[in-house]
Design a protein around this motif. Structure first.
Motif, short mmCIF file in Angstrom:
data_model
loop_
_atom_site.label_atom_id
_atom_site.label_comp_id
_atom_site.label_asym_id
_atom_site.label_seq_id
_atom_site.Cartn_x
_atom_site.Cartn_y
_atom_site.Cartn_z
N ASP A 31 0.82 -1.21 0.00
CA ASP A 31 0.00 0.00 0.00
C ASP A 31 0.86 1.26 0.00
N ASN B 247 -3.20 -4.59 -0.42
CA ASN B 247 -4.52 -4.73 -1.01
C ASN B 247 -4.89 -3.54 -1.90
N HIS B 248 -4.14 -2.44 -1.82
CA HIS B 248 -4.41 -1.29 -2.69
C HIS B 248 -3.53 -1.28 -3.92
N LEU C 57 -2.33 -4.27 -5.28
CA LEU C 57 -2.19 -5.70 -5.60
C LEU C 57 -2.11 -5.96 -7.10
N ASP D 142 -2.70 -8.76 4.45
CA ASP D 142 -4.12 -8.80 4.10
C ASP D 142 -4.55 -10.23 3.76
N GLY D 143 -5.72 -10.59 4.21
CA GLY D 143 -6.29 -11.90 3.89
C GLY D 143 -5.68 -13.06 4.65
N TYR E 59 -13.43 -9.83 2.43
CA TYR E 59 -12.26 -9.34 1.71
C TYR E 59 -11.56 -10.47 0.96
N LYS E 60 -11.49 -11.65 1.58
CA LYS E 60 -10.81 -12.77 0.92
C LYS E 60 -11.52 -13.14 -0.38
N LYS F 289 -10.72 -10.36 -2.89
CA LYS F 289 -9.36 -10.44 -3.40
C LYS F 289 -9.24 -11.49 -4.50
N HIS G 292 -0.81 -3.43 6.88
CA HIS G 292 -2.24 -3.60 6.64
C HIS G 292 -3.14 -3.08 7.76
#
Length: 250
Positions: free
Chosen positions: A49, A88-89, A91, A125-126, A134-135, A138, A208
């Motif tokens: 991120d 996650n931003h 990815l 993340d995840g 979220y998982k 993703k 995260h």
């Protein structure tokens, strides 16, 4: 590690949010930090991120961040290793960092050993129990067909849409990110404890969560979350023996 050198860790800068103009002072602060740590850095880890949104078309990358990218290039060209983990931003990062900056990009946790200390490093993340929504999201976002569809959007539309959704949905740092949930509810703490059932690690280092914390997950193992560069401006430093979280105040 070299004598008197250190390994530095930072995460969750979210540059570009909420607007490029408001993000710019944070970018300058981060560049100043890089200028300071390069003098004794044995390596620098960026744990995801770095950007609030990043997508690599075949011939186009998002506009902006020239000073940040230039400083990373300068440090890498000086012979200091830099390791980048997608968050996650960002990815949807591809091979741009590898080809342009010679910085390796990791899409999942990686193990490292420094001074006989073992590290498991990633964005975070995840991982662990929970966060099922979220998982699932993703899996959709990282699906090759989803990326192929998004690539067909003109960059002026795709990037603007993604930036709007990122800020609109409070993906930068929601209220849950500034509140300690207790060890039993911190998913990454539980994740670290489960990993220790099969292998020994001295340090679990993640981002995260946006909340700086160091938690003992066993007698010999610690979980570290690096915080962020939005409200905390915290970073991790390993001197060969101990790991500390520090705040950058300049």
């Amino acid at each position: 590690m070299n004598i008197n050198s250190k390994i530095y860790f930072a995460s969750d800068q979210h540059f570009g949010a909420p607007t490029p103009e408001l993000s710019f002072p944070r970018e300058q602060k981060f560049i100043n930090w890089l200028d300071e740590v390069k003098h004794d850095a044995d390596a620098i880890f960026l744990l995801g991120d770095l950007f609030d949104f990043w997508f690599e078309y075949k011939t186009v990358v998002p506009k902006g961040f020239v000073r940040v990218l230039g400083k990373l290039a300068e440090i890498k060209d000086a012979g200091i290793p830099i390791y980048f983990f997608v968050g996650n931003h960002d990815l949807w990062m591809g091979d741009y960092f590898q080809k342009e900056l010679n910085i390796p990009v990791y899409h999942d946790n990686q193990e490292f050993t420094f001074n006989n200390k073992t590290f498991l490093i990633g964005h975070g993340d995840g991982k662990g129990p929970g966060d099922l929504g979220y998982k699932r999201m993703k899996k959709v976002f990282t699906n090759p067909f989803s990326k192929w569809l998004f690539r067909w959007l003109h960059p002026d539309i795709g990037v603007k849409l993604a930036q709007y959704l990122s800020v609109k949905n409070k993906l930068i740092s929601g209220a849950e990110d500034v509140k300690f949930l207790g060890e039993e509810n911190e998913w990454l703490v539980q994740y670290a404890k489960r990993k220790l059932e099969t292998k020994s690690y001295d340090f679990f280092v993640f981002g995260h969560r946006h909340l700086p914390m160091i938690i003992d997950v066993s007698e010999k193992s610690k979980y570290i979350n690096l915080g962020d560069w939005i409200g905390y401006f915290t970073y991790g430093v390993f001197d060969g023996l101990t790991f500390e979280l520090k705040e950058y105040k300049n």
